[in-house]
Design an enzyme around this catalytic site. Sequence first.
Site, PDB file in Angstrom:
ATOM      1  CG  HIS A 345     -18.215  32.712  20.333  1.00 43.45           C
ATOM      2  ND1 HIS A 345     -17.176  33.523  20.740  1.00 43.45           N
ATOM      3  CD2 HIS A 345     -17.707  31.472  20.268  1.00 43.45           C
ATOM      4  CE1 HIS A 345     -16.086  32.792  20.901  1.00 43.45           C
ATOM      5  NE2 HIS A 345     -16.387  31.542  20.624  1.00 43.45           N
ATOM      6  CE  LYS A 532     -19.311  47.958  17.513  1.00 43.86           C
ATOM      7  NZ  LYS A 532     -18.634  47.072  18.453  1.00 43.86           N
ATOM      8  NE  ARG A 533     -19.206  41.343   8.704  1.00 40.22           N
ATOM      9  CZ  ARG A 533     -19.009  40.227   8.026  1.00 40.22           C
ATOM     10  NH1 ARG A 533     -17.875  39.572   8.100  1.00 40.22           N
ATOM     11  NH2 ARG A 533     -19.947  39.749   7.223  1.00 40.22           N
ATOM     12  CE  LYS A 538     -21.726  42.974  15.252  1.00 41.70           C
ATOM     13  NZ  LYS A 538     -20.916  42.653  16.453  1.00 41.70           N
ATOM     14  CE  LYS A 644      -9.443  43.465  19.308  1.00 38.02           C
ATOM     15  NZ  LYS A 644     -10.116  42.893  18.125  1.00 38.02           N
TER      16      LYS A 644
HETATM   17  O1  73E Z   1     -20.009  39.580  20.711  1.00 40.93           O
HETATM   18  C1  73E Z   1     -19.177  38.940  19.775  1.00 40.93           C
HETATM   19  C2  73E Z   1     -18.003  38.302  20.528  1.00 40.93           C
HETATM   20  O2  73E Z   1     -17.194  39.293  21.106  1.00 40.93           O
HETATM   21  C3  73E Z   1     -19.949  37.864  19.025  1.00 40.93           C
HETATM   22  O3  73E Z   1     -20.971  38.473  18.279  1.00 40.93           O
HETATM   23  C4  73E Z   1     -19.017  37.108  18.090  1.00 40.93           C
HETATM   24  O4  73E Z   1     -17.977  36.516  18.896  1.00 40.93           O
HETATM   25  C5  73E Z   1     -17.162  37.470  19.566  1.00 40.93           C
HETATM   26  C6  73E Z   1     -16.076  36.717  20.285  1.00 40.93           C
HETATM   27  O5  73E Z   1     -16.570  36.000  21.359  1.00 40.93           O
HETATM   28  C7  73E Z   1     -19.723  36.050  17.335  1.00 40.93           C
HETATM   29  N1  73E Z   1     -19.491  35.706  16.061  1.00 40.93           N
HETATM   30  C8  73E Z   1     -20.329  34.708  15.779  1.00 40.93           C
HETATM   31  N2  73E Z   1     -21.042  34.442  16.838  1.00 40.93           N
HETATM   32  N3  73E Z   1     -20.678  35.290  17.813  1.00 40.93           N
HETATM   33  C9  73E Z   1     -20.436  34.013  14.509  1.00 40.93           C
HETATM   34  C10 73E Z   1     -21.483  33.124  14.290  1.00 40.93           C
HETATM   35  C11 73E Z   1     -21.582  32.473  13.089  1.00 40.93           C
HETATM   36  C12 73E Z   1     -20.659  32.698  12.095  1.00 40.93           C
HETATM   37  C13 73E Z   1     -19.617  33.585  12.311  1.00 40.93           C
HETATM   38  C14 73E Z   1     -19.510  34.238  13.516  1.00 40.93           C
END
Ligand code: 73E
Length: 803
Positions: A345, A532-533, A538, A644
Amino acid sequence: TKEQFITQFKKRLSEKYAMGVEDASPTELYNTLGSLMHSAYSSDRHHTWRQYLLNKQKQAYYFSIEFLPGKLMASNLLNMDWLETVEEGLAELGIDLADLTEVEQDMALGNGGLGRLASCFMDSIASCGLPGNGNGIRYEYGLFKQKFIDGHQVELPDDWLSTGNVWEVRKDSKAVDVCFYGQVHLEEDANGKLKPVYKNQQVLRAVPYDTGMIGYKNNIVNNMRLWSVEIPNSEESKYRSLEERRTIEDLTAVLYPDDSNAKGQMTRLAQEYFFVSAGIQSIVRYYHTLKEPIHRIHEYVAIHINDTHPALCIPEFMRIMLDEEGMSWEEAWAVTLKVMSYTNHTIMAEAMEKWPIDMLKQLLPRIYQIIEEIDRRFVEETELKVHDRSIIDRTRIINHNQVHMAHLAIIGSHSINGVAKLHSELLKTVVLHDFYSLYPARFNNKTNGIAERRWLQLANRPLSSVLDKTIGTSWRDNPEDLQQLLNYQDDQKVLNALAAAKRQNKENLAALIKKTQDITVSPDAIFDVQIKRLHAYKRQLLNLMHIIKCYQDIKNNPDSEFYPRVFIFGAKAAPSYAYAKTIIKCINETANLVNNDPDVKDRLKIVFLENYNVSLAEVIIPAADVSEQISLASKEASGTSNMKLMLNGAVTIATLDGANIEIRDAVGEENINIFGITEQEVYDYYESNTYSAVSYFEKDPVIRRVLEAFIDGTIPNIQSEGREVFDSLIRYNDEFFVLRDFESYVKAQEKITECYKDKRKWQKISLINIANAGVFSADETVKRYADDIWQIEPVTEYSSKKG
Ligand code: 73E
């Protein structure tokens, strides 16, 4: 029917609380409805389970350390096809369904996109009639609640279970033991096989709580199984003091509040193993009820590793195959590879999980042995394949005293996917290039998707009803039918109806803003949304810098024309992420300044909504005019709020990052506002090391003026925070190229204002965005996972209505 519902509802209320409707509180009414729904879908749930069992269907298990469902009542009602009946029935009793859902706690067992994706997938998997289940942790406390005090973020515990949870069922009979610590050595058994012998292990009990995942009008109810820790009866005597018990119970007490960040803490590692081991044990136990030979388990089970947090699935599955099922290493490895698949991710370095060897060895001695052997065999096998030995150093699991979880996940999975086209390409060509050269066939892309049911049907009823009247209702089952809206792009009546729906949503959000923040905003203004976070990559800071520029323009020329805009933020910062908290403080203080400056004459408003979560998103997104997707190119793996917002008719301003690229491809260049450097340019800067933030500061007077506002007292109460931001850009050379992209961002913003003034043009662009959002349906995404990765099939006979 409505009448049946009313009778049943009153009956249940009287049984549960010995009360009539008039005397019951919203919570009592909510619990009554929840319990009625629960009884009603329980038979479907049982039937679904029986069908999977009788057909011996292959099932997928989605292992995720986060799930972020939000509230479940409305979406369960929708999927059960009860929504209208219940709304009407309640109305007849003088009850507003919205008042009941108001008391429901958000289920926030996730941080952001990753957890929300898992929950959108749960909805879609059930809605597509696919046999798939979630496996995770039942945190006693979800993601912290955010408050602002003097503009600073303050975190409060999210005690979401304090009012009960009508959707979950505790399954004591399905509890399993999970073991930690101790010593292990291998001994030959009677058949000459090596078996582990354990000493001094800590045994914990994992108790599952199951929540039905209801399919959309198809009578399918899948399962999300979340595990909670307990002290086993047999061990009670060991933990006498409250403190000793507390340490155990801490294991599933709280969700780690870091998004896209890895914290190397022992409790986190223990959480990872806990839900992995419990989940796999329960899968294997179920498999045995099928009475199929163990070496065929991959024909019945697919396990998905959602990011590396559940990567211990691989050694744990190996452990069970080897130690409990008596397989040889080769047999065990062959089935493990076929069972496991992994989604990456993020490529952010700080999110890459690496555990110190000593920690892993101490907590999970047997698992560590198995990882060592996986690593040893990987090295042995790879040496035969490659000429360049350095590739082994870069790809092996154990290196520099650390266990590299992504490497483990890749080496042990038959499929590795990224979450948007660009992201998956970068995995192949840059980030995981070595692995791609070793296992090219394992790599694939699965662009993220969203549950349109929640994000359009439920969250935006004004728009939904315009759609029904314009293109019929088929889009509710098949979001790709939204395309039919394109036939109306020049139909002023339809455009007006869409605009009226947007207006209604903006009024709704304006009322919420008034109520919660006591800020008055006009629905005539452009609602510009970044939700978003909070993370440096970001670039909420880029947004803030543009706002400060607008403010300064107004101050310098108070009578100039400025089209009114409301800048809306929603963002939580990880409690330990100081820089992110600094940005929050700066935005809040700027808001205070701008919102109260009489010169501004309400043309500019900044609203930072407290405690951004799924429920708040459901109010903000339908009201958005502009969608801010402004991460530095290459950093946002996909993004899902971009999808969304588009679906709800917002127009996107975006860098060429993550799924923004696919949004552009779907709507066309003229219906999105792209700005900023490309991922290639970012990599070129890294390569050449030629980026100089200070030169932008020196040569661009606009940038200089904006940055000076951070340190010269223009924005009050940010003495240290303003300096920190300034330094991050000028002294530490602006890691995320904010200054590099500033000018083109401002230009793109100016284009947006111009476009918005041309109502008709704007409305048409908005329509085109809605019409093309169907491709991002999570239903389609999970079907691709089902076909390409999990090899699972929908239930064939699933409409048999019972009783
Ligand atoms: O871009 C997003 C993505 O849309 C990405 O930053 C997020 O996952 C979303 C779904 O695919 C994400 N979260 C984390 N890594 N990528 C993450 C990593 C460690 C702890 C918690 C969350």
